[in-house]
Design a protein around this motif. Structure first.
Motif, PDB file in Angstrom:
ATOM      1  N   ASN A 100       1.558   1.778  -4.821  1.00 36.44           N
ATOM      2  CA  ASN A 100       2.050   2.522  -3.671  1.00 36.44           C
ATOM      3  C   ASN A 100       1.647   1.844  -2.362  1.00 36.44           C
ATOM      4  N   GLU A 101       0.405   1.438  -2.282  1.00 35.60           N
ATOM      5  CA  GLU A 101      -0.080   0.811  -1.058  1.00 35.60           C
ATOM      6  C   GLU A 101       0.574  -0.547  -0.821  1.00 35.60           C
ATOM      7  N   CYS A 104       4.220   0.196   0.309  1.00 35.40           N
ATOM      8  CA  CYS A 104       4.315   0.817   1.635  1.00 35.40           C
ATOM      9  C   CYS A 104       3.857  -0.088   2.766  1.00 35.40           C
ATOM     10  N   ASP A 112      -0.119   3.358   8.701  1.00 34.90           N
ATOM     11  CA  ASP A 112      -0.679   4.686   8.480  1.00 34.90           C
ATOM     12  C   ASP A 112      -2.046   4.737   9.154  1.00 34.90           C
ATOM     13  N   SER A 117      -1.329   9.693   5.183  1.00 31.29           N
ATOM     14  CA  SER A 117      -0.179   9.686   4.278  1.00 31.29           C
ATOM     15  C   SER A 117      -0.485   8.997   2.972  1.00 31.29           C
ATOM     16  N   SER A 118      -1.106   7.849   3.056  1.00 33.19           N
ATOM     17  CA  SER A 118      -1.304   7.071   1.834  1.00 33.19           C
ATOM     18  C   SER A 118      -2.468   7.571   0.995  1.00 33.19           C
ATOM     19  N   PHE A 122      -1.430  11.100  -1.408  1.00 32.39           N
ATOM     20  CA  PHE A 122      -1.370  10.560  -2.759  1.00 32.39           C
ATOM     21  C   PHE A 122      -2.410  11.222  -3.657  1.00 32.39           C
TER      22      PHE A 122
END
Length: 149
Positions: A100-101, A104, A112, A117-118, A122
């Motif tokens: 994900n990181e 993104c 971010d 958000s991350s 998550f």
């Protein structure tokens, strides 16, 4: 510092205080290491360069962000999962968090500030997913039958 605060918070709201702190610290040690490996894995997958895994200070900082997400998941599931299940969930979460990181922030070039958000989203969503997986199949039926109106 925040990781230690989360470990003691988990110990406070758990029945087994010393076990909760021990599992928190053991999970932290393993999560930081596997996150760095998974981050290098995803970078190699997307770039095609399998020669080495980079290790710089930003990876270590991001590993602590991953650890915060794991601790949020663990606090959401205190009493539902055991230490081995938590360790397994932390390893899978580190794998998915690194993916994900990388998508993104390295592919999409998102930004971010503070990690709200991350990291927190998550961790919360992953914690809810683990909670849903560990809920017995007949739990909703039992709740409906026990509700007396």
């Amino acid at each position: 510092m925040t990781m230690i605060a989360l470990a003691f918070f988990a110990a406070y709201i758990s029945r087994n205080g010393k076990t909760a702190v021990t599992v928190s610290l053991a999970t932290a040690a393993i999560t930081i290491q596997v996150y760095i490996l998974f981050r290098g894995f995803w970078k190699a997958c997307f770039t095609g360069d399998w020669s080495k895994v980079d290790l710089d200070f930003s990876y270590v900082i991001n590993a602590f962000y991953c650890l915060f997400a794991v601790m949020i998941t663990w606090i959401a599931n205190i009493g539902r999962i055991g230490p081995f299940q938590m360790l397994l969930a932390a390893i899978v979460e580190a794998f998915l968090f690194a993916l994900n990181e990388y998508i993104c922030f390295d592919q999409v070039l998102g930004f971010d500030l503070g990690g709200s958000s991350s990291v927190y989203t998550f961790g919360a969503v992953y914690g809810l997913a683990i909670s849903l997986i560990n809920t017995p199949a007949n739990a909703s039926r039992q709740a409906e039958e026990s509700n007396i109106l």
